[in-house]
Design an enzyme around this catalytic site. Structure first.
Site, PDB file in Angstrom:
ATOM      1  N   GLU A   1      18.331 -33.280 -29.340  1.00 19.22           N
ATOM      2  CA  GLU A   1      19.390 -32.193 -28.672  1.00 19.22           C
ATOM      3  C   GLU A   1      20.919 -32.242 -29.150  1.00 19.22           C
ATOM      4  OE1 GLU A   1      18.517 -30.523 -24.666  1.00 19.22           O
ATOM      5  OE2 GLU A   1      16.574 -31.620 -24.970  1.00 19.22           O
ATOM      6  N   ASP A  61      15.076 -34.058 -25.105  1.00 21.94           N
ATOM      7  CA  ASP A  61      15.117 -34.770 -23.728  1.00 21.94           C
ATOM      8  C   ASP A  61      13.833 -34.853 -23.174  1.00 21.94           C
ATOM      9  OD1 ASP A  61      17.742 -35.183 -24.035  1.00 21.94           O
ATOM     10  OD2 ASP A  61      18.376 -33.718 -22.989  1.00 21.94           O
ATOM     11  N   ASP A  68      12.235 -34.226 -20.163  1.00 26.04           N
ATOM     12  CA  ASP A  68      11.964 -33.477 -18.998  1.00 26.04           C
ATOM     13  C   ASP A  68      11.284 -32.156 -19.442  1.00 26.04           C
ATOM     14  OD1 ASP A  68      13.969 -32.158 -20.030  1.00 26.04           O
ATOM     15  OD2 ASP A  68      15.421 -32.709 -18.634  1.00 26.04           O
ATOM     16  N   GLU A 120      12.514 -29.114 -19.581  1.00 28.28           N
ATOM     17  CA  GLU A 120      13.381 -28.372 -20.501  1.00 28.28           C
ATOM     18  C   GLU A 120      13.342 -28.869 -21.790  1.00 28.28           C
ATOM     19  OE1 GLU A 120      15.125 -24.844 -20.303  1.00 28.28           O
ATOM     20  OE2 GLU A 120      14.790 -25.985 -18.594  1.00 28.28           O
ATOM     21  N   TYR A 157      18.114 -41.850 -18.786  1.00 23.75           N
ATOM     22  CA  TYR A 157      18.008 -40.586 -18.742  1.00 23.75           C
ATOM     23  C   TYR A 157      18.617 -39.980 -17.327  1.00 23.75           C
ATOM     24  CZ  TYR A 157      17.072 -35.730 -19.506  1.00 23.75           C
ATOM     25  OH  TYR A 157      17.197 -34.152 -19.628  1.00 23.75           O
ATOM     26  N   ARG A 177      18.700 -37.066 -15.696  1.00 17.31           N
ATOM     27  CA  ARG A 177      18.011 -35.982 -15.086  1.00 17.31           C
ATOM     28  C   ARG A 177      16.758 -36.377 -14.511  1.00 17.31           C
ATOM     29  NH1 ARG A 177      20.703 -33.124 -19.177  1.00 17.31           N
ATOM     30  NH2 ARG A 177      22.538 -31.867 -18.408  1.00 17.31           N
ATOM     31  N   HIS A 202      10.008 -40.467 -16.184  1.00 10.49           N
ATOM     32  CA  HIS A 202      10.979 -41.484 -16.522  1.00 10.49           C
ATOM     33  C   HIS A 202      11.451 -42.046 -15.338  1.00 10.49           C
ATOM     34  CE1 HIS A 202      13.432 -37.633 -16.226  1.00 10.49           C
ATOM     35  NE2 HIS A 202      12.441 -37.438 -17.004  1.00 10.49           N
TER      36      HIS A 202
END
Length: 699
Positions: free
Chosen positions: A8, A81, A83, A85, A299, A301, A345
C-alpha cells in the site's frame, strides 16, 4: 521474469524490496485504487445493492502501468495491510488485474522485518472473500446512509452537513454528556480531615472522619461540620484497629489500537491522528543505526491481545537479562480479547523485543521515539511479574468518632519497575505510605479541619475517553476511531476546549433532529448490534447482501416519513453576533455560513445586504509593518497566520501567535514546535524562550 509484489505505501515497498532482493519488483498502490465514485450514489438499490466501483480519479495511468507489470511478471503477490480494508484493496487489485481469486497470491506481513516478510511470503493464501464482503457491507451501508441522510439534514439545518453510521452516534455521546452536565445540580457536602503524628516519630499522615456511633458519617452543611469539630475539641486520638494485608497488582495488556490512542493522549497529550502517524511509520520501517531499515512495531490497527510465542520468548529473555529471574512470572500470563475481534494479527508490540528505545532513539523522530517507547515498555511490562503491595488500614477513635487512614508499601515492584498505565482522571487511588502504627497508640493531632465540597458533574469527553466509550459500546472499529473524532471536529459539530470535546449549537441541532426523526441512526445499542452483524460476515455466518437489505429497510422508511412530515420546515440556528459594526446601517454583524465557508453579514437583511469576509483577529502585531495578525485557513481547514495589510505586507507563518511580547524589541512572540516562543523580527533579534510544560499548556 520478476515476481510482482503490491503493497500500500511507498515506505513499505522500499523496505520490503530490501528484504526480498533480486527477482522481486515491489510497488505501492497508495491505498485504494478503486472505490464508489462520490459524485453519485454508486449503489444499485434495485439490483440487490450492487456496488458500482470505478478506478479512483487520478489513478487511471497507475492502473495501466500496473497491468503491464503484471502481464510481464512471473506471478503477482498482493501484500496489502492485514485487515479488512487491506483485504478489500487486494480484491480490487485482483479484479482490475484479472487475477484468479482462488489463486494463493495473498500475503500478509504482521511486522516489516526480515523474519516477518519471510514468514508472509512462505505462507500465501487465496483472498478471504468473507473479509472482503465484511468491508463491502460497511462501505455500502456507510454510502447509503451518508448519501441519503446528509442532504436531508443539510436541507433542514445548513448547507454542507453530513451524517454517518458511526459519526452520528459519537456526536450523540458528546451531546448527551453535555446535557447531563447542564442538568447536574451540585450538592454540598463536608468532610472532617485530620493530620496526625505518632510520637516519637515525626512523620505526619492524613486521616478522614468515616463514622460516628457506628454509622457512616454524612455531613451536608457547615453547621453539622462545626458541631463535630466542637465535639472533638480536646479529645484523645487512639489507634483502635490496624488491619494489614497483601495485594497483587497485575500489568495492563499490550496495546490494541484504541488503548494506544488513549494512553498516548493521557501520557503524551497526542491527538489520535498524531499517534497513528508515528505508529504507521514505525510499522512500515525506519532506518535504524546498526540495524538498517526495519519495522520496529507490529501492525498498528488491531483489536486482538494475542502475541506470538516467539515474541513472548524474546521478551522473556530480555526480562531475564535486564531484571533477573524474579521479575518473570512462573506461569506465563495470557490476556483475553473482549468481544468479537479480528484475530488475524497480534496486539501492537515491538517487532524485536530485545531492541530497547534507548538503542534506537538517535534514529527516530521525537514522535516516533515516544510512541516506540510507549509500545515497548507496555509490551515488556505485560510479560513481567505482578507488583506486590503490603496494605495497611488504620482506625483512629476519638470519643464515638472513628477516622480511617489507608496506605501501602511496595514489597516487590515487579512490572512497575518499568511501566505503569496512566489514569483518565487525576485522582490517585493509591494512598501514601503510613508510619508504623499499633493498636493502642496515642496520636498527636497536628491539624483538624472541616472542608466544604460539592459533587461534580460527569467530565466532558476527550478524544481518548470518547474512543474508549465507542469501544466499550461496540461502536466502530480500531481503523475508524481517528476518522470519527476528526470528522465531528471538522464538521464543527464539536469544538475542542483544551483536550475536551464541547458540542456546538450546530452539533446539538443535528442530534436533536436525528433523535426526533431517525432515532435508530443515533441509538448506541442499535449501532452496536449492526456492528456485531457486520462482524459475523467476517466468518461467513451472515450473507452481506441480506444484512444490507435488512438495515436499509430500517433506515429508508423513517427517512421518507421525515422528509414528508418536515416538508417546508427549516431549523434556524442562533446567529453568532460579532463586535464588527456594519458601516451601512450600524448593526452588529453576524457570522453566517455560505457555500464557500463563513462570512460576516448584516442581520438587517433584506433591508441591508452588506457582507464582508470573516477575519479572525489575534492579539499579535505584524513584526514587519505593525498591522494586525489574522488567522486564515487553507482549503483543507489548516490554520495559518498573516498580516491584515496583505498584499502590501506579505508576512505569513504557520506558527501561532502568543499574547506575549519580546522583552528585547517589544514585538509579538510566536510559538513553534517544541513549545518554544520566539521573536520573528526580520532584523535578527533572535530571542527565544522555552515554555514550561504545565498540564494546561499540554492541553
Amino acid at each position: 521474469m520478476s515476481k510482482l509484489v503490491i503493497v500500500e505505501s511507498p515506505a513499505k515497498a522500499k523496505n520490503i524490496k530490501g528484504y526480498l532482493g533480486k527477482g522481486y519488483d515491489v510497488v505501492a498502490s497508495m491505498g485504494h485504487v478503486r472505490d464508489l465514485p462520490s459524485a453519485r450514489l454508486s449503489v444499485d438499490i434495485e439490483h440487490d445493492f450492487t456496488p458500482k466501483y470505478a478506478v479512483i480519479k487520478g489513478k487511471e495511468n497507475f492502473v495501466k502501468e500496473l497491468r503491464k507489470k503484471a502481464e510481464k511478471s512471473e506471478c503477482v503477490y498482493l501484500a496489502t495491510d492485514p485487515d479488512r480494508e487491506g483485504e478489500a484493496i487486494s480484491w480490487h487489485l485482483a479484479t482490475l488485474l484479472d487475477l484468479d481469486l482462488d489463486e494463493k497470491n495473498r500475503v500478509t506481513f504482521n511486522e516489516i522485518t526480515k523474519y516477518g516478510v519471510k514468514q508472509g511470503m512462505e505462507h500465501p493464501r487465496s483472498i478471504d472473500e468473507d473479509l472482503v464482503n465484511a468491508q463491502q457491507a460497511r462501505r455500502i451501508l456507510d454510502r447509503l446512509i451518508g448519501y441519503k441522510l446528509s442532504p436531508f439534514i443539510s436541507q433542514k439545518i445548513r448547507r454542507g452537513l453530513s451524517a454517518g453510521r458511526v459519526q452520528s452516534v459519537a456526536l450523540r455521546l458528546v451531546v448527551d454528556r453535555e446535557e447531563e452536565i447542564r442538568a447536574f445540580k451540585p450538592e454540598e457536602y463536608w468532610s472532617i480531615d485530620a493530620k496526625f503524628t505518632n510520637p516519637p516519630g515525626k512523620k505526619t499522615f492524613s486521616a478522614a472522619l468515616a463514622s460516628r456511633g457506628g454509622k457512616k458519617i454524612k455531613l451536608s452543611s457547615k453547621q453539622e461540620a462545626d458541631d463535630i469539630l466542637a465535639y472533638l475539641d480536646g479529645r484523645d486520638y487512639i489507634v483502635s484497629a490496624v488491619k494489614k494485608g497483601t495485594r497483587r497488582k497485575s500489568p495492563a495488556p499490550p496495546f490494541i489500537t484504541s488503548t494506544l490512542q488513549q494512553e498516548a493522549s493521557r501520557r503524551l497529550s497526542f491527538q489520535a491522528r498524531r499517534t497513528m502517524k508515528a505508529a504507521q511509520e514505525l510499522y512500515e520501517g525506519v532506518d535504524v543505526k546498526d540495524l538498517g531499515t526495519v519495522g520496529l512495531i507490529t501492525y498498528m490497527r488491531t483489536d486482538s491481545l494475542r502475541i506470538s510465542e516467539e515474541a513472548r520468548s524474546a521478551g522473556n529473555q530480555f526480562i531475564l537479562d535486564a531484571y533477573g529471574e524474579k521479575y518473570l512470572p512462573k506461569k506465563p500470563r495470557y490476556f483475553k480479547s473482549k468481544g468479537n475481534v479480528q484475530d488475524g494479527h497480534e496486539a501492537i508490540r515491538p517487532s524485536m523485543p530485545g531492541v530497547t528505545p534507548a538503542q534506537v532513539k538517535s534514529s527516530l523522530t521525537a514522535d516516533q521515539y515516544k510512541i516506540y517507547k510507549l509500545v515497548w515498555e507496555r509490551f515488556i511490562a505485560s510479560l513481567m511479574e505482578s507488583c506486590v503491595q503490603e496494605t495497611v488500614r488504620a482506625e483512629i477513635s476519638a470519643g464515638d468518632c472513628v477516622f480511617t487512614a489507608s496506605g501501602y508499601t511496595v514489597k516487590f515492584d515487579g512490572f512497575t519497575a518499568l511501566y505503569e498505565e496512566s489514569k483518565d482522571d487525576s485522582s490517585d487511588d493509591s494512598a501514601a505510605p503510613l508510619p508504623s502504627l499499633a493498636q493502642g497508640d496515642k496520636l498527636r493531632l497536628k491539624a483538624l479541619d472541616g472542608n466544604q465540597h460539592f459533587t461534580q458533574p460527569p467530565a466532558r469527553y476527550t478524544e481518548a475517553s470518547l474512543t474508549k466509550a465507542l469501544e466499550e459500546n461496540g461502536v466502530g472499529r480500531p481503523s475508524t476511531y481517528v476518522t470519527i473524532t476528526s470528522t465531528i471536529v471538522q464538521r464543527e459539530y464539536v469544538k475542542r476546549e483544551g483536550k475536551q470535546f464541547v458540542p456546538t449549537e450546530l452539533g446539538e441541532a443535528v442530534i436533536k433532529l436525528l433523535k426526533d426523526r431517525m432515532p435508530n441512526i443515533v441509538n448506541v445499542k442499535y449501532t452496536s448490534k449492526m456492528e456485531e452483524d457486520l462482524d459475523k460476515i467476517d466468518s461467513g455466518e451472515r450473507d452481506y447482501k441480506d444484512m444490507i437489505r435488512r438495515y436499509y429497510d430500517d433506515f429508508e422508511k423513517p427517512l421518507e416519513k421525515a422528509k414528508k412530515d418536515m416538508q417546508g420546515v427549516k431549523i434556524r440556528l442562533k446567529e453568532e453576533e460579532t463586535d464588527e459594526i456594519c458601516e451601512k446601517c450600524g448593526r452588529h454583524m453576524v457570522i453566517k455560513v455560505g457555500r464557500f465557508g463563513k462570512f460576516l453579514a448584516c442581520p438587517g437583511y433584506p433591508e441591508c445586504k452588506n457582507t464582508k469576509p470573516l477575519v479572525l483577529k489575534t492579539k499579535a502585531k505584524c513584526p514587519r509593518c505593525g498591522g494586525d495578525v489574522i488567522e486564515k485557513k487553507t482549503r483543507k481547514g489548516a490554520s495559518f497566520y498573516g498580516c491584515s495589510n496583505y498584499p502590501d505586507c506579505n508576512f505569513m507563518t504557520w506558527d501561532a501567535p502568543s499574547d506575549e511580547v519580546c522583552p528585547r524589541c517589544g514585538k509579538s512572540l510566536f510559538r513553534r514546535r517544541g513549545n518554544v516562543l520566539y521573536c520573528p523580527d526580520t532584523e535578527g533579534c533572535g530571542f527565544t524562550k522555552p515554555v514550561p510544560r504545565t498540564k494546561k499548556s499540554e492541553e
